[in-house]
Write a protein that holds these residues in place. Structure first.
Motif, mmCIF file in Angstrom:
data_model
loop_
_atom_site.group_PDB
_atom_site.id
_atom_site.type_symbol
_atom_site.label_atom_id
_atom_site.label_comp_id
_atom_site.label_asym_id
_atom_site.label_seq_id
_atom_site.Cartn_x
_atom_site.Cartn_y
_atom_site.Cartn_z
ATOM 1 N N ASP A 295 0.845 -1.193 0.000
ATOM 2 C CA ASP A 295 0.000 0.000 0.000
ATOM 3 C C ASP A 295 0.878 1.241 0.000
ATOM 4 O O ASP A 295 1.622 1.483 0.953
ATOM 5 C CB ASP A 295 -0.892 -0.003 1.249
ATOM 6 N N PHE A 296 0.783 2.030 -1.072
ATOM 7 C CA PHE A 296 1.605 3.232 -1.165
ATOM 8 C C PHE A 296 0.852 4.476 -0.703
ATOM 9 O O PHE A 296 1.282 5.591 -0.944
ATOM 10 C CB PHE A 296 2.114 3.403 -2.602
ATOM 11 N N GLY A 297 -0.317 4.255 -0.035
ATOM 12 C CA GLY A 297 -1.000 5.377 0.594
ATOM 13 C C GLY A 297 -0.436 5.585 1.982
ATOM 14 O O GLY A 297 0.481 6.370 2.201
ATOM 15 N N PRO A 298 -0.943 4.824 2.989
ATOM 16 C CA PRO A 298 -0.434 5.012 4.346
ATOM 17 C C PRO A 298 0.877 4.302 4.615
ATOM 18 O O PRO A 298 1.521 4.558 5.622
ATOM 19 C CB PRO A 298 -1.548 4.395 5.207
ATOM 20 N N ASN A 299 1.301 3.379 3.730
ATOM 21 C CA ASN A 299 2.429 2.529 4.079
ATOM 22 C C ASN A 299 3.348 2.318 2.881
ATOM 23 O O ASN A 299 3.348 1.260 2.269
ATOM 24 C CB ASN A 299 1.907 1.170 4.575
ATOM 25 N N PRO A 300 4.156 3.314 2.511
ATOM 26 C CA PRO A 300 4.980 3.195 1.319
ATOM 27 C C PRO A 300 6.183 2.290 1.467
ATOM 28 O O PRO A 300 6.793 1.919 0.465
ATOM 29 C CB PRO A 300 5.421 4.645 1.061
ATOM 30 N N GLU A 301 6.570 1.909 2.690
ATOM 31 C CA GLU A 301 7.748 1.070 2.896
ATOM 32 C C GLU A 301 7.359 -0.159 3.719
ATOM 33 O O GLU A 301 6.677 -0.056 4.728
ATOM 34 C CB GLU A 301 8.848 1.856 3.616
ATOM 35 N N ASP B 82 -8.373 -4.493 -3.073
ATOM 36 C CA ASP B 82 -7.742 -3.274 -2.569
ATOM 37 C C ASP B 82 -6.616 -2.856 -3.513
ATOM 38 O O ASP B 82 -6.855 -2.101 -4.448
ATOM 39 C CB ASP B 82 -7.250 -3.483 -1.138
ATOM 40 N N ASN B 83 -5.409 -3.388 -3.330
ATOM 41 C CA ASN B 83 -4.248 -2.837 -4.033
ATOM 42 C C ASN B 83 -3.674 -3.758 -5.105
ATOM 43 O O ASN B 83 -3.790 -4.977 -5.030
ATOM 44 C CB ASN B 83 -3.150 -2.510 -3.018
ATOM 45 N N ALA B 84 -3.028 -3.145 -6.094
ATOM 46 C CA ALA B 84 -2.273 -3.901 -7.087
ATOM 47 C C ALA B 84 -1.119 -4.611 -6.391
ATOM 48 O O ALA B 84 -0.557 -4.114 -5.415
ATOM 49 C CB ALA B 84 -1.736 -2.964 -8.169
ATOM 50 N N VAL C 47 -12.860 -4.575 -8.737
ATOM 51 C CA VAL C 47 -11.748 -3.624 -8.737
ATOM 52 C C VAL C 47 -12.300 -2.209 -8.875
ATOM 53 O O VAL C 47 -13.495 -1.998 -9.082
ATOM 54 C CB VAL C 47 -10.754 -3.938 -9.868
ATOM 55 N N ARG C 48 -11.423 -1.210 -8.766
ATOM 56 C CA ARG C 48 -11.838 0.184 -8.902
ATOM 57 C C ARG C 48 -12.191 0.493 -10.362
ATOM 58 O O ARG C 48 -11.703 -0.147 -11.294
ATOM 59 C CB ARG C 48 -10.729 1.130 -8.452
ATOM 60 N N GLY C 49 -12.967 1.543 -10.522
ATOM 61 C CA GLY C 49 -13.389 1.936 -11.862
ATOM 62 C C GLY C 49 -12.391 2.796 -12.601
ATOM 63 O O GLY C 49 -12.626 3.185 -13.749
ATOM 64 N N GLY C 50 -11.254 3.093 -11.978
ATOM 65 C CA GLY C 50 -10.208 3.887 -12.616
ATOM 66 C C GLY C 50 -9.005 3.962 -11.702
ATOM 67 O O GLY C 50 -9.088 3.642 -10.507
ATOM 68 N N ALA C 51 -7.862 4.374 -12.261
ATOM 69 C CA ALA C 51 -6.622 4.414 -11.488
ATOM 70 C C ALA C 51 -6.696 5.477 -10.396
ATOM 71 O O ALA C 51 -6.971 6.645 -10.670
ATOM 72 C CB ALA C 51 -5.445 4.691 -12.418
ATOM 73 N N VAL C 52 -6.425 5.067 -9.157
ATOM 74 C CA VAL C 52 -6.346 5.993 -8.029
ATOM 75 C C VAL C 52 -5.402 5.363 -6.998
ATOM 76 O O VAL C 52 -5.566 4.203 -6.617
ATOM 77 C CB VAL C 52 -7.730 6.292 -7.425
ATOM 78 N N ILE C 53 -4.400 6.126 -6.566
ATOM 79 C CA ILE C 53 -3.300 5.636 -5.729
ATOM 80 C C ILE C 53 -2.796 4.335 -6.375
ATOM 81 O O ILE C 53 -2.637 4.264 -7.591
ATOM 82 C CB ILE C 53 -3.706 5.468 -4.250
ATOM 83 N N ASN C 54 -2.543 3.303 -5.571
ATOM 84 C CA ASN C 54 -2.100 2.035 -6.156
ATOM 85 C C ASN C 54 -3.192 0.975 -6.089
ATOM 86 O O ASN C 54 -2.931 -0.229 -6.088
ATOM 87 C CB ASN C 54 -0.838 1.522 -5.459
ATOM 88 N N ASP C 55 -4.444 1.415 -6.039
ATOM 89 C CA ASP C 55 -5.561 0.480 -5.974
ATOM 90 C C ASP C 55 -5.670 -0.332 -7.258
ATOM 91 O O ASP C 55 -5.324 0.135 -8.345
ATOM 92 C CB ASP C 55 -6.867 1.244 -5.729
ATOM 93 N N ALA C 56 -6.164 -1.552 -7.115
ATOM 94 C CA ALA C 56 -6.242 -2.469 -8.248
ATOM 95 C C ALA C 56 -7.328 -2.058 -9.237
ATOM 96 O O ALA C 56 -8.455 -1.727 -8.852
ATOM 97 C CB ALA C 56 -6.505 -3.884 -7.748
ATOM 98 N N THR C 57 -6.977 -2.089 -10.507
ATOM 99 C CA THR C 57 -7.912 -1.866 -11.607
ATOM 100 C C THR C 57 -8.069 -3.168 -12.383
ATOM 101 O O THR C 57 -7.434 -4.185 -12.076
ATOM 102 C CB THR C 57 -7.397 -0.775 -12.551
ATOM 103 N N MET C 58 -8.906 -3.145 -13.404
ATOM 104 C CA MET C 58 -9.123 -4.329 -14.225
ATOM 105 C C MET C 58 -7.810 -4.869 -14.780
ATOM 106 O O MET C 58 -7.551 -6.080 -14.758
ATOM 107 C CB MET C 58 -10.083 -3.983 -15.369
ATOM 108 N N GLU C 59 -6.950 -3.970 -15.255
ATOM 109 C CA GLU C 59 -5.668 -4.386 -15.827
ATOM 110 C C GLU C 59 -4.794 -5.085 -14.783
ATOM 111 O O GLU C 59 -4.114 -6.078 -15.087
ATOM 112 C CB GLU C 59 -4.932 -3.176 -16.397
ATOM 113 N N ASP C 60 -4.817 -4.577 -13.562
ATOM 114 C CA ASP C 60 -4.010 -5.167 -12.497
ATOM 115 C C ASP C 60 -4.501 -6.569 -12.134
ATOM 116 O O ASP C 60 -3.703 -7.466 -11.841
ATOM 117 C CB ASP C 60 -4.030 -4.276 -11.256
#
Length: 283
Positions: A113-119, A157-159, A180-193
Motif C-alpha cells: 500500500d503506497f498510501g499510508p504505508n509506502p515502505e 484493494d491494491n495492485a 476492482v476500482r473503476g479507474g486508477a487511483v493511488i495504487n488500488d487495483a484496476t481491471m488491468e491489475d
C-alpha cells in the motif's frame, strides 16, 4: 468511518509523494499543497478518508497531467508478488488448513500500500501474519457463511496484493466475483491489475464504476450497486473498504492489515495487527 484530524498530515504527505512520482515541478507541488489545504478546509462533516482522497488525487492528476502517478510502483509491486507465487504456493501445499493459510496470506498481502504505508518488507509480514494470532478473528463467522451462500463478492484493494487474493480465491469453496476500482487511483487495483495476475482465470472480474480508493456506494455504478445489495457474503480487503463500508448494513467481513493509528482506534486492534472482522450486517 469519519475523517479525523490525524488524517490531514497523511493526505499532504501522500500528495507530495504522488506529485513527485508524477514529475511535478516545484511550482506544481506548491499548487497541489495549497489546493489540498483548500480542499481540507471545505470537508463536510461525516466525509470518509477515501472520499477526501479522491479529491486529493484528482487535483494531482489535473495539475500534473499524469493520469496514473502510481503506474510504475503498481507494476513493480505486481512483478514482485508474482515472483513470490511459487513459494507462497509451497506454503499452502504444506499447510494442514489451506483455507486458513490462504486467508492469512491474503491479509499479509494487504501490506502492499503506497498510501499510508509506502515502505515494507513483504516476506517479514508474511511470516508475521502466518505465525501470530489475529487481533480480531471472526474466521468462524466466515466459515459458517461459506456453508450457507452460493457465491462470494470479493472487494479488492491494491495492485500486487491481487496475487495474494488469487491464492485465497482458489481456496474458497464458492464462485467469486472480484471487484476492482473503476479507474486508477493511488495504487488500488484496476481491471488491468487483476488480469495481469490471472484473477480472471479463477473469478469473474468486474469494476465498481468509481475512481475512489474505497467503496463509496453512492458513487458506484447502478449495476455494481445491484450486485452489492444482492450479495450474501462480501469479503472487503483493506482499510479503504473498511473506511467506506464499516457503517453499511451488509453481510461484510473485513480482511486487512491495520496500518495507521486512526484505523487502529476505530477497529479496536493494535497498529500493525492482522484482522478478520465482521461488519454490522453480520453482528
Amino acid at each position: 468511518m469519519r475523517t479525523y484530524l490525524d488524517c490531514y498530515p497523511c493526505f499532504l504527505r501522500q500528495a507530495i509523494e504522488a506529485a513527485r512520482m508524477s514529475g511535478a515541478t516545484p511550482a506544481q507541488e506548491k499548487e497541489i499543497v495549497l489546493g489540498i489545504l483548500e480542499t481540507l478546509k471545505g470537508i463536510e462533516d461525516g466525509a470518509t478518508p477515501p472520499v477526501i482522497g479522491t479529491e486529493v488525487h484528482r487535483l494531482i492528476r489535473d495539475i500534473t497531467g499524469n493520469p496514473d502517478p502510481y503506474f510504475q510502483v503498481k507494476q513493480e509491486a505486481t512483478e514482485k508478488a508474482l515472483r513470490m507465487m511459487p513459494k507462497l504456493r509451497s506454503l499452502l501445499n504444506a499447510s494442514e488448513d489451506r483455507l486458513g493459510t490462504a486467508l492469512r496470506l491474503s491479509i499479509a498481502g494487504n501490506i502492499i500500500d503506497f498510501g499510508p504505508n509506502p515502505e515494507y518488507d513483504l516476506w517479514d509480514i508474511v511470516d508475521q501474519v502466518l505465525n501470530e494470532d489475529l487481533a480480531i478473528d471472526d474466521t468462524d463467522v466466515l466459515l459458517m457463511r461459506l456453508k450457507e451462500v452460493n457465491s462470494v463478492l470479493y472487494l479488492a484493494d491494491n495492485a500486487g496484493e491481487t496475487v495474494f487474493d488469487r491464492l485465497l480465491i482458489e481456496e474458497l469453496p464458492r464462485p467469486v466475483t472480484y471487484v476492482v476500482r473503476g479507474g486508477a487511483v493511488i495504487n488500488d487495483a484496476t481491471m488491468e491489475d487483476a488480469i495481469a495476475v490471472g484473477i480472471d482465470q479463477v473469478a469473474e472480474v468486474i469494476d465498481n464504476g468509481a475512481r475512489v480508493p474505497g467503496t463509496v456506494l453512492s458513487k458506484c455504478s447502478p449495476g455494481f450497486q445491484e450486485i452489492f445489495n444482492a450479495a450474501d457474503l462480501i469479503l472487503a480487503k483493506g482499510m479503504g473498504n473498511y473506511e467506506t463500508l464499516s457503517e453499511v448494513d451488509a453481510p461484510i467481513l473485513f480482511l486487512m492489515r491495520v496500518k495507521c493509528p486512526v484505523i487502529a482506534d476505530d477497529v479496536g486492534a493494535p497498529k500493525n495487527s492482522a484482522v478478520i472482522k465482521k461488519g454490522i450486517g453480520l453482528s
